[in-house]
Design an enzyme around this catalytic site. Structure first.
Site, mmCIF file in Angstrom:
data_model
loop_
_atom_site.group_PDB
_atom_site.id
_atom_site.type_symbol
_atom_site.label_atom_id
_atom_site.label_comp_id
_atom_site.label_asym_id
_atom_site.label_seq_id
_atom_site.Cartn_x
_atom_site.Cartn_y
_atom_site.Cartn_z
ATOM 1 N N ASN A 9 0.865 -1.192 0.000
ATOM 2 C CA ASN A 9 0.000 0.000 0.000
ATOM 3 C C ASN A 9 0.895 1.234 0.000
ATOM 4 O O ASN A 9 1.492 1.567 1.025
ATOM 5 C CB ASN A 9 -0.895 -0.039 1.249
ATOM 6 C CG ASN A 9 -1.720 1.222 1.404
ATOM 7 O OD1 ASN A 9 -1.821 2.028 0.485
ATOM 8 N ND2 ASN A 9 -2.313 1.378 2.582
ATOM 9 N N LYS A 11 0.057 4.244 -0.279
ATOM 10 C CA LYS A 11 -0.615 5.407 0.341
ATOM 11 C C LYS A 11 -0.434 6.655 -0.538
ATOM 12 O O LYS A 11 -0.406 6.546 -1.757
ATOM 13 C CB LYS A 11 -0.101 5.632 1.766
ATOM 14 C CG LYS A 11 -0.114 4.359 2.601
ATOM 15 C CD LYS A 11 0.094 4.629 4.059
ATOM 16 C CE LYS A 11 0.230 3.319 4.804
ATOM 17 N NZ LYS A 11 0.186 3.470 6.246
ATOM 18 N N HIS A 100 -9.469 0.830 5.377
ATOM 19 C CA HIS A 100 -8.132 1.079 5.928
ATOM 20 C C HIS A 100 -8.250 2.032 7.123
ATOM 21 O O HIS A 100 -9.048 2.972 7.108
ATOM 22 C CB HIS A 100 -7.202 1.667 4.860
ATOM 23 C CG HIS A 100 -5.778 1.682 5.323
ATOM 24 N ND1 HIS A 100 -5.284 2.662 6.166
ATOM 25 C CD2 HIS A 100 -4.763 0.819 5.120
ATOM 26 C CE1 HIS A 100 -4.025 2.402 6.444
ATOM 27 N NE2 HIS A 100 -3.675 1.280 5.821
ATOM 28 N N GLU A 102 -6.580 4.451 8.156
ATOM 29 C CA GLU A 102 -6.420 5.888 7.904
ATOM 30 C C GLU A 102 -7.712 6.489 7.353
ATOM 31 O O GLU A 102 -8.029 7.652 7.616
ATOM 32 C CB GLU A 102 -5.233 6.115 6.961
ATOM 33 C CG GLU A 102 -3.921 5.881 7.704
ATOM 34 C CD GLU A 102 -2.787 5.353 6.852
ATOM 35 O OE1 GLU A 102 -2.861 5.414 5.614
ATOM 36 O OE2 GLU A 102 -1.813 4.847 7.446
ATOM 37 N N GLU A 174 -4.939 -5.185 10.942
ATOM 38 C CA GLU A 174 -3.928 -4.134 11.054
ATOM 39 C C GLU A 174 -4.169 -3.347 12.330
ATOM 40 O O GLU A 174 -4.952 -2.370 12.319
ATOM 41 C CB GLU A 174 -4.031 -3.183 9.857
ATOM 42 C CG GLU A 174 -3.843 -3.856 8.513
ATOM 43 C CD GLU A 174 -3.409 -2.837 7.477
ATOM 44 O OE1 GLU A 174 -2.254 -2.928 7.032
ATOM 45 O OE2 GLU A 174 -4.183 -1.942 7.135
ATOM 46 N N GLY A 180 2.717 2.170 10.763
ATOM 47 C CA GLY A 180 3.634 3.289 10.574
ATOM 48 C C GLY A 180 4.392 3.706 11.820
ATOM 49 O O GLY A 180 5.000 4.767 11.853
ATOM 50 N N SER A 220 3.719 -2.135 10.427
ATOM 51 C CA SER A 220 5.179 -2.123 10.575
ATOM 52 C C SER A 220 5.812 -3.473 10.245
ATOM 53 O O SER A 220 6.798 -3.879 10.874
ATOM 54 C CB SER A 220 5.571 -1.643 11.973
ATOM 55 O OG SER A 220 5.132 -0.317 12.171
ATOM 56 N N GLY A 241 2.818 -1.163 4.336
ATOM 57 C CA GLY A 241 2.808 0.246 3.974
ATOM 58 C C GLY A 241 4.215 0.738 3.693
ATOM 59 O O GLY A 241 4.758 0.551 2.602
ATOM 60 N N GLY A 242 4.857 1.327 4.704
ATOM 61 C CA GLY A 242 6.170 1.958 4.531
ATOM 62 C C GLY A 242 7.199 1.086 3.821
ATOM 63 O O GLY A 242 7.900 1.555 2.910
#
Ligand code: PEP
Length: 262
Positions: A9, A11, A100, A102, A174, A180, A220, A241-242
């Site tokens: 993802n 983002k 999600h 966020e 998640e 994150g 993470s 993600g990251g």
């Protein structure tokens, strides 16, 4: 046996050129090592880079699904700024994220909106990854399983069993406090949450759906912790993600999903 599923993802990151370069290097590496054969892989670029990333994937020969980070549940209309599922299909999207954290916690999406989106994605024939997970405050209050149960039941209200038995619906667990932050759930905590979610699916849809549904871990996840997380029996891959913004790291996570006990 459930085939592992790893999603990246991106983002609201990358630009036109870095999105292309990320897709080029990730697709090449996955394909060169045949990891795209043993793991289902999807990438979720920003909407505006779907087409260039689609073209990179097609040219690479790699088996990578094109994903969208969100979609509106209405097929068209006066909804300024929104993107519909038919538009995404038109761009070659195969899988869509719903719920999600966020979008739930920063952009105010309710369980009802997440359900409407999930049903619309599945009804369109696309795959859906329904994201769920508790906040830190909910975890500290001992509400992890209750929050997961509420989000699964609400997210899947009126979703037919066939979508689960056909593995077109994936759940991403998640925990919000892990997204994150660098604070990954321990493999044991992830396994415990995933096993509870699978038991819930069993009680809602029966054992065939519970055996088929894939439950990804997200929060993470990186190249260093992926192998231990993936070795848990109810962890069927990851939503990343990251770490998905670095091709090499993302490929290592896919490798861990392909060889969970290595
Ligand atoms: C995510 O946003 O889905 C996610 C898991 O992010 P990160 O890997 O950066 O924690």
């Amino acid at each position: 046996m459930r085939k592992p599923f790893v999603g990246g993802n991106w983002k609201m990151n990358t630009n036109f050129e870095t999105a292309r370069q990320l897709a080029i290097s990730g697709a090449k590496s996955l394909h060169d090592h045949a990891l795209d054969a043993s793991v289902d892989v999807a990438v979720f670029p920003p909407f505006v880079y779907l087409l260039p990333v689609r073209d990179v994937i097609a040219a690479s020969g790699a088996s990578i699904k094109l994903g969208a980070q969100d979609a509106h549940f209405e097929p068209q209309g006066a909804l300024t700024g929104e993107i519909s599922i038919p538009m995404l299909r038109d761009c070659g999207v195969q899988v869509v994220l719903t719920g999600h954290s966020e979008r739930r916690h920063i952009l105010g999406e309710t369980d009802e909106m997440v359900n409407a989106k999930t049903r619309a994605v599945l009804a369109s024939g696309l795959e859906c990854i329904l994201c769920i997970g508790e906040t830190l405050a909910q975890r500290q209050a001992g509400q992890t399983d209750a929050v997961n149960e509420r989000q699964v039941r609400a997210g899947l209200a009126n979703v037919e069993k066939d979508h689960l038995t056909a593995a077109r619906l994936t759940i991403a667990y998640e925990p919000v406090w892990a997204i994150g932050t660098g604070n990954t759930a321990s493999p044991a905590d992830a396994q415990s949450a995933h096993a509870r979610i699978r038991a819930l699916i069993d009680s809602m849809y029966g054992p065939q759906a519970a055996r088929a549904v894939r439950i990804q871990y997200g929060g993470s996840c990186n190249a260093a912790n992926a192998a231990q997380l993936m070795s848990q029996p109810d962890v069927d891959g990851a939503l990343v993600g990251g770490a998905s913004l670095k091709a090499g790291e993302f490929v290592e996570i896919v490798r861990a999903a392909a060889n969970p006990r290595a």
